[in-house]
Design a protein around this motif. Structure first.
Motif, short mmCIF file in Angstrom:
data_model
loop_
_atom_site.label_atom_id
_atom_site.label_comp_id
_atom_site.label_asym_id
_atom_site.label_seq_id
_atom_site.Cartn_x
_atom_site.Cartn_y
_atom_site.Cartn_z
N SER A 151 0.67 -1.21 -0.23
CA SER A 151 0.03 -0.15 -0.05
C SER A 151 0.86 1.33 -0.20
O SER A 151 0.56 2.33 -0.68
N VAL A 152 1.97 1.27 0.64
CA VAL A 152 2.90 2.32 0.69
C VAL A 152 3.35 2.55 -0.56
O VAL A 152 3.49 3.78 -1.21
N TYR A 153 3.81 1.48 -1.40
CA TYR A 153 4.31 1.91 -2.67
C TYR A 153 3.37 2.43 -3.65
O TYR A 153 3.39 3.19 -4.46
N LYS A 154 2.06 1.97 -3.54
CA LYS A 154 0.95 2.25 -4.48
C LYS A 154 0.68 3.67 -4.26
O LYS A 154 0.18 4.62 -5.25
N ALA A 155 0.92 4.02 -2.91
CA ALA A 155 0.94 5.59 -2.47
C ALA A 155 1.78 6.40 -2.99
O ALA A 155 1.49 7.53 -3.47
N TRP A 156 2.89 5.93 -2.94
CA TRP A 156 4.23 6.41 -3.34
C TRP A 156 4.21 6.77 -4.90
O TRP A 156 4.60 7.95 -5.36
N PHE A 157 4.05 5.68 -5.53
CA PHE A 157 4.49 5.90 -7.12
C PHE A 157 3.79 6.95 -7.86
O PHE A 157 4.39 7.73 -8.76
N PRO A 158 2.46 7.14 -7.65
CA PRO A 158 1.68 8.29 -8.40
C PRO A 158 2.28 9.59 -8.00
O PRO A 158 2.10 10.58 -8.83
N LEU A 159 2.85 9.81 -6.65
CA LEU A 159 3.52 11.24 -6.32
C LEU A 159 4.93 11.23 -6.95
O LEU A 159 5.22 12.45 -7.03
N THR A 160 5.45 10.22 -7.17
CA THR A 160 7.04 10.30 -7.75
C THR A 160 7.13 9.74 -9.09
O THR A 160 8.24 10.05 -9.77
N GLY A 161 6.54 8.89 -9.51
CA GLY A 161 6.82 8.07 -10.66
C GLY A 161 8.19 7.15 -10.72
O GLY A 161 8.72 6.73 -11.57
N LEU A 162 8.53 7.04 -9.24
CA LEU A 162 9.98 6.28 -8.97
C LEU A 162 9.51 4.92 -8.29
O LEU A 162 8.60 4.95 -7.51
#
Length: 238
Positions: A151-162
């Motif tokens: 869930s952390v990764y799924k929340a992180w990725f749209p904000l960073t693309g990383l």
């Protein structure tokens, strides 16, 4: 089921089986044209959940095509997340004016395959898991850790693309209040001029499933966040 761990300003839909008559858009069909039947059913029903959630936001059904890393492509003005595991599919959506990002995950409440825990966790996290196991039974805490990090990764990725590696977030689980927090060990995304240094979320174990969810509100909405939601970069959950 997942709605019980979500704030009121997002919408969700979940299903426990795959309706046989669900249709995909041509763009979506192309994404699974060589997929095995299991993958196709997961993909299709998750998108049915997404379109039902869109309808709850007053939106027409549109294709949700996976991006280069499998991330769902949402309509303009919408943020969301999807997940699926054996016996469960879900989608959670919100308007970008109110929500900065969403990450959800579902897993069976079962032990991880041998050797996986050492790959996805930090030494300090494994020590905390040992303490949780001594305190409480009935929850596969290592699987919950894995789900929360997804869930952390799924929340992180749209904000960073990383990409965010498992060892780049230090996660703690609240065993009594159904919460978790993840401290980022790398520079975080900047939302409205402020760096996000941590994500917080909620978890649920029910009917053989583990569900985790992060919902980070848009900065303008934090002053009116509902009870249980934390402000700004401290808030919250395929």
């Amino acid at each position: 089921m997942i709605e019980s761990i979500l704030p009121s300003y997002v919408v969700s839909e979940d299903l426990f089986e795959d309706p046989p008559d669900t249709m995909l858009f041509p763009e979506e069909e192309k994404a699974v044209e060589v997929a095995v039947d299991k993958r196709r059913r997961e993909f299709t029903t998750a998108r049915l959940c997404a379109r039902r959630a869109m309808a709850r936001l007053g939106l027409p059904p549109v294709p949700v095509v996976p991006g280069p890393r499998g991330e769902p492509g949402w309509p303009s003005g919408i943020v969301g997340s999807m997940t699926h595991c054996t016996g469960y599919r879900a989608a959670v959506l919100g308007r970008s004016a109110r929500v900065a990002t969403i990450g959800i995950d579902a897993e069976p409440n079962e032990v991880l395959t041998q050797g996986v825990l050492e790959v996805i966790s930090l030494p300090a996290e494994r020590e905390r898991l040992r303490e949780l196991a001594r305190r409480s039974e009935g929850v596969c805490w290592e699987r919950l850790l894995f789900s929360a990090k997804e869930s952390v990764y799924k929340a992180w990725f749209p904000l960073t693309g990383l990409w965010l590696d498992f060892e780049e977030a230090d996660l703690s689980i609240g065993p009594d209040d159904g919460t978790f927090s993840a401290r980022l060990l790398v520079p975080g995304p900047v939302v409205d001029g402020s760096e996000v240094t941590a994500f917080s979320g909620r978890w649920l174990v029910r009917d053989g499933l583990i569900l985790t969810a992060i919902v980070l509100p848009a900065p303008a909405t934090t002053a009116g966040s509902p009870p249980g939601a934390s402000p700004g970069s401290e808030l919250i959950g395929s």
